[in-house]
Scaffold this motif. Structure first.
Motif, PDB file in Angstrom:
ATOM      1  N   SER A   1       0.862  -1.174   0.000  1.00 17.31           N
ATOM      2  CA  SER A   1       0.000   0.000   0.000  1.00 17.31           C
ATOM      3  C   SER A   1       0.899   1.224   0.000  1.00 17.31           C
ATOM      4  N   TRP A   2       0.296   2.359  -0.255  1.00 22.15           N
ATOM      5  CA  TRP A   2       1.050   3.605  -0.327  1.00 22.15           C
ATOM      6  C   TRP A   2       0.349   4.651   0.517  1.00 22.15           C
ATOM      7  N   THR A   3       1.131   5.480   1.172  1.00 22.32           N
ATOM      8  CA  THR A   3       0.589   6.587   1.942  1.00 22.32           C
ATOM      9  C   THR A   3       1.532   7.773   1.825  1.00 22.32           C
ATOM     10  N   ILE A   4       1.136   8.878   2.414  1.00 14.46           N
ATOM     11  CA  ILE A   4       1.952  10.094   2.385  1.00 14.46           C
ATOM     12  C   ILE A   4       2.328  10.434   3.813  1.00 14.46           C
ATOM     13  N   VAL A   5       3.606  10.722   4.027  1.00 13.68           N
ATOM     14  CA  VAL A   5       4.088  11.052   5.375  1.00 13.68           C
ATOM     15  C   VAL A   5       4.722  12.442   5.374  1.00 13.68           C
ATOM     16  N   TRP A   6       4.620  13.075   6.514  1.00 11.23           N
ATOM     17  CA  TRP A   6       5.268  14.374   6.731  1.00 11.23           C
ATOM     18  C   TRP A   6       6.773  14.158   6.870  1.00 11.23           C
TER      19      TRP A   6
ATOM     20  N   THR B   1      -0.104   5.661  -8.026  1.00  5.51           N
ATOM     21  CA  THR B   1      -0.215   6.836  -8.894  1.00  5.51           C
ATOM     22  C   THR B   1      -0.931   7.966  -8.174  1.00  5.51           C
ATOM     23  N   TYR B   2      -2.053   7.633  -7.509  1.00  3.29           N
ATOM     24  CA  TYR B   2      -2.787   8.650  -6.752  1.00  3.29           C
ATOM     25  C   TYR B   2      -1.908   9.250  -5.653  1.00  3.29           C
ATOM     26  N   ALA B   3      -1.100   8.428  -5.011  1.00  6.27           N
ATOM     27  CA  ALA B   3      -0.244   8.928  -3.930  1.00  6.27           C
ATOM     28  C   ALA B   3       0.748   9.966  -4.452  1.00  6.27           C
ATOM     29  N   TYR B   4       1.388   9.675  -5.589  1.00  2.71           N
ATOM     30  CA  TYR B   4       2.360  10.626  -6.134  1.00  2.71           C
ATOM     31  C   TYR B   4       1.692  11.902  -6.636  1.00  2.71           C
ATOM     32  N   LEU B   5       0.511  11.770  -7.239  1.00  2.50           N
ATOM     33  CA  LEU B   5      -0.211  12.972  -7.668  1.00  2.50           C
ATOM     34  C   LEU B   5      -0.668  13.789  -6.464  1.00  2.50           C
TER      35      LEU B   5
ATOM     36  N   PHE C   1      -7.996   9.268   1.932  1.00  2.00           N
ATOM     37  CA  PHE C   1      -8.320   9.202   0.506  1.00  2.00           C
ATOM     38  C   PHE C   1      -7.675   7.968  -0.134  1.00  2.00           C
ATOM     39  N   LEU C   2      -6.414   7.713   0.179  1.00  2.00           N
ATOM     40  CA  LEU C   2      -5.700   6.595  -0.444  1.00  2.00           C
ATOM     41  C   LEU C   2      -6.245   5.238  -0.006  1.00  2.00           C
ATOM     42  N   ARG C   3      -6.801   5.158   1.190  1.00  2.00           N
ATOM     43  CA  ARG C   3      -7.377   3.897   1.650  1.00  2.00           C
ATOM     44  C   ARG C   3      -8.587   3.491   0.827  1.00  2.00           C
TER      45      ARG C   3
END
Length: 106
Positions: A14-19, A43-47, A31-33
């Protein structure tokens, strides 16, 4: 802010965004979940991380903007609707050109 890959217990990723300090960006993760296990989550994570960096640069609050997706109608993401719109536009332009030249040459 960066995209982080998460190895799940079932072997999937899975992919997520971290500070920068390593904590998860909660709104982005929520949103990514929605796309967990799909091939588009990365792709959504990088965008999304690009979008979040833009928000940071422009000093905008996350709640002040809305992310629009084709999630509610995935068929819009396919090529056929775009092809149909393009074919319609071409038909209109060709018809207008035909009528214009017919009138001119008459």
């Amino acid at each position: 802010m960066r995209v982080k890959q998460i190895e799940r217990k079932d072997g999937w990723r899975s992919w997520t965004i971290v500070w920068p300090e390593g904590t998860v960006h909660m709104e982005a993760d929520r949103f990514l979940r929605l796309h967990d296990g799909s091939g588009t989550q990365r792709t959504y994570a990088y965008l999304l991380v690009d979008h979040l960096r833009w928000l940071e640069r422009e000093c905008l609050a996350f709640a002040a903007v809305q992310i629009m997706t084709g999630y509610h109608d995935p068929a819009l993401l396919h090529s056929w609707p775009g092809l149909a719109v393009m074919a319609g536009c071409v038909a209109i332009v060709l018809t207008a050109a035909f009528l214009t030249f017919r009138k001119r040459d008459a």
